[in-house]
Design a protein around this motif. Structure first.
Motif, PDB file in Angstrom:
ATOM      1  N   ARG A  75       3.045   2.255  -6.568  1.00 54.32           N
ATOM      2  CA  ARG A  75       1.977   2.630  -7.507  1.00 54.32           C
ATOM      3  C   ARG A  75       2.242   2.087  -8.911  1.00 54.32           C
ATOM      4  O   ARG A  75       1.322   2.013  -9.725  1.00 54.32           O
ATOM      5  CB  ARG A  75       1.790   4.143  -7.547  1.00 54.32           C
ATOM      6  N   GLY A  76       3.496   1.707  -9.196  1.00 53.94           N
ATOM      7  CA  GLY A  76       3.805   1.159 -10.522  1.00 53.94           C
ATOM      8  C   GLY A  76       4.147  -0.319 -10.478  1.00 53.94           C
ATOM      9  O   GLY A  76       4.610  -0.890 -11.461  1.00 53.94           O
ATOM     10  N   ALA A  77       3.936  -0.943  -9.349  1.00 51.44           N
ATOM     11  CA  ALA A  77       4.277  -2.356  -9.212  1.00 51.44           C
ATOM     12  C   ALA A  77       3.369  -2.992  -8.162  1.00 51.44           C
ATOM     13  O   ALA A  77       2.877  -2.318  -7.272  1.00 51.44           O
ATOM     14  CB  ALA A  77       5.742  -2.511  -8.795  1.00 51.44           C
ATOM     15  N   ASP A  78       3.157  -4.279  -8.305  1.00 53.62           N
ATOM     16  CA  ASP A  78       2.356  -5.002  -7.333  1.00 53.62           C
ATOM     17  C   ASP A  78       3.290  -5.527  -6.239  1.00 53.62           C
ATOM     18  O   ASP A  78       4.143  -6.379  -6.501  1.00 53.62           O
ATOM     19  CB  ASP A  78       1.624  -6.162  -8.022  1.00 53.62           C
ATOM     20  N   ALA A  79       3.125  -5.011  -5.048  1.00 50.47           N
ATOM     21  CA  ALA A  79       4.042  -5.355  -3.957  1.00 50.47           C
ATOM     22  C   ALA A  79       4.066  -6.855  -3.672  1.00 50.47           C
ATOM     23  O   ALA A  79       5.127  -7.430  -3.433  1.00 50.47           O
ATOM     24  CB  ALA A  79       3.654  -4.578  -2.696  1.00 50.47           C
ATOM     25  N   LEU A  80       2.919  -7.486  -3.708  1.00 49.35           N
ATOM     26  CA  LEU A  80       2.865  -8.917  -3.401  1.00 49.35           C
ATOM     27  C   LEU A  80       3.527  -9.749  -4.485  1.00 49.35           C
ATOM     28  O   LEU A  80       4.260 -10.694  -4.200  1.00 49.35           O
ATOM     29  CB  LEU A  80       1.421  -9.363  -3.198  1.00 49.35           C
ATOM     30  N   GLY A 112       0.791  -1.213   0.000  1.00 48.18           N
ATOM     31  CA  GLY A 112       0.000   0.000   0.000  1.00 48.18           C
ATOM     32  C   GLY A 112       0.827   1.268   0.000  1.00 48.18           C
ATOM     33  O   GLY A 112       0.299   2.355  -0.188  1.00 48.18           O
ATOM     34  N   ALA A 113       2.137   1.145   0.222  1.00 54.32           N
ATOM     35  CA  ALA A 113       2.987   2.330   0.184  1.00 54.32           C
ATOM     36  C   ALA A 113       2.960   2.910  -1.226  1.00 54.32           C
ATOM     37  O   ALA A 113       2.912   2.180  -2.221  1.00 54.32           O
ATOM     38  CB  ALA A 113       4.412   1.971   0.581  1.00 54.32           C
ATOM     39  N   ARG A 114       3.019   4.205  -1.307  1.00 55.93           N
ATOM     40  CA  ARG A 114       2.860   4.876  -2.598  1.00 55.93           C
ATOM     41  C   ARG A 114       3.959   4.494  -3.594  1.00 55.93           C
ATOM     42  O   ARG A 114       3.761   4.583  -4.803  1.00 55.93           O
ATOM     43  CB  ARG A 114       2.858   6.395  -2.377  1.00 55.93           C
ATOM     44  N   VAL A 115       5.097   4.077  -3.087  1.00 58.38           N
ATOM     45  CA  VAL A 115       6.198   3.713  -3.988  1.00 58.38           C
ATOM     46  C   VAL A 115       5.836   2.495  -4.853  1.00 58.38           C
ATOM     47  O   VAL A 115       6.519   2.219  -5.844  1.00 58.38           O
ATOM     48  CB  VAL A 115       7.495   3.416  -3.211  1.00 58.38           C
ATOM     49  N   ARG A 146       9.216  10.437   1.916  1.00 65.35           N
ATOM     50  CA  ARG A 146       8.138  11.160   1.228  1.00 65.35           C
ATOM     51  C   ARG A 146       7.463  10.339   0.144  1.00 65.35           C
ATOM     52  O   ARG A 146       6.446  10.732  -0.398  1.00 65.35           O
ATOM     53  CB  ARG A 146       8.694  12.473   0.645  1.00 65.35           C
ATOM     54  N   MET A 147       8.061   9.251  -0.198  1.00 63.22           N
ATOM     55  CA  MET A 147       7.463   8.321  -1.165  1.00 63.22           C
ATOM     56  C   MET A 147       7.191   8.930  -2.540  1.00 63.22           C
ATOM     57  O   MET A 147       6.208   8.620  -3.199  1.00 63.22           O
ATOM     58  CB  MET A 147       6.178   7.707  -0.597  1.00 63.22           C
TER      59      MET A 147
END
Length: 262
Positions: A35-40, A30-33, A111-112
């Motif tokens: 936004r271009g990738a799926d963290a899981l 859920g971290a904004r970083v 600041r992400m």
DNA sequence: CATCATGTTATAAT
DNA sequence: CATTATAACATGAT
């Protein structure tokens, strides 16, 4: 603070994990970083791969993992990379922690504004191959600089220098440094600027930064504007005049009213 | 509490 | 359409 040389230094921090296998991955979902990738997907896909190396291009980094795993990293304004011993990480702003066999590779960004991209492919990702010529490569040619100056003749030079499409890796302090060396004020229209001089100074500043900050985070050579531009009250290392800080196109621009006359 | 920040991008306005 | 201004993003430093 990441501009070209800071990025290079940060990339080197992950060298501690070269040749090691990924044992586990911790992501801050859920971290904004992300936004271009799926963290899981990233966390699952990275496990078991070997970290093989990194490529740099301006402010962009591309980390290569075995089996065709590519991790793109942009540090934004406050991002950074570091390696720590086993058990490291866990900081408030550590959004990605790659647990290797002997070290932990960490990406942090309060600041992400930074971002991560994950791609699995045989060759380098398409977005990487489409990047413009780096300012320290042979592809960065004087005639290309001249063309940009002509096409964007009315744009303030400072603003043009910050466009990553033309000067990848140049950021706010390097742009100010380049203008100061050229003895041109930030707002000077690009159209009247000599392409040869600009080309030379862009490369000189980039190279100087790489040899200092990029190597060991040491300050650029004495006499650079770098050491004086950060706060109000600084003086020009060339003529001693008080430096002026003002806003141009939404960014702070610092210049010497004595040396950089309109 | 108010202001500013080494970056990028979407949107509004001209 | 091209250019420019502004806001937004999220947090820490001063």
């Amino acid at each position: 603070m990441p501009e070209l040389a800071e990025v290079a230094w940060y990339a080197r921090q992950w060298d501690a994990g070269l040749g090691q296998r990924v044992v586990a991955v911790r992501v801050r979902e859920g971290a904004r970083v992300y936004r271009g990738a799926d963290a899981l997907v990233l966390s699952k896909s990275l496990v078991g791969r070997v970290y093989e190396g990194v490529a740099l291009h301006g402010k962009q980094m591309l980390f290569c993992f075995s089996g065709g795993g590519w991790l793109g990293v942009h540090l934004g304004m406050t991002g950074g990379l570091e390696s720590a011993g086993p058990g490291g990480g866990g900081g408030r702003h550590d959004h990605l922690e790659v647990v290797m066999e002997r070290v932990v590779l960490i990406f942090r960004d309060p600041r992400m504004f930074g971002r991560l991209i994950w791609e699995e492919s045989e060759g380098e990702p398409g977005w990487w191959r489409e990047l413009p010529p780096g300012v320290l490569t042979r592809g960065f040619r004087v005639d290309c600089v001249a063309e940009v100056l002509r096409r964007r003749s009315g744009t303030p030079l400072k603003a043009l220098l910050l466009e990553q499409e033309f000067f990848p890796g140049i950021g706010n302090w390097m742009a100010d440094e380049i203008l100061w060396r050229l003895r041109l004020p930030p707002a000077v229209p690009a159209g009247g600027v000599d392409a040869g001089s600009l080309h030379r100074e862009v490369r000189a500043v980039a190279r100087g930064a790489m040899r200092t900050i990029g190597r060991d985070w040491s300050d650029p050579p004495a006499g650079w504007l770098f050491r004086h531009r950060w706060r109000d009250g600084g003086t020009c290392p060339r003529c001693g005049a008080g430096l002026v800080r003002e806003t141009l196109r939404g960014r702070t621009a610092c210049h010497c009213p004595g040396c950089q006359a309109a």
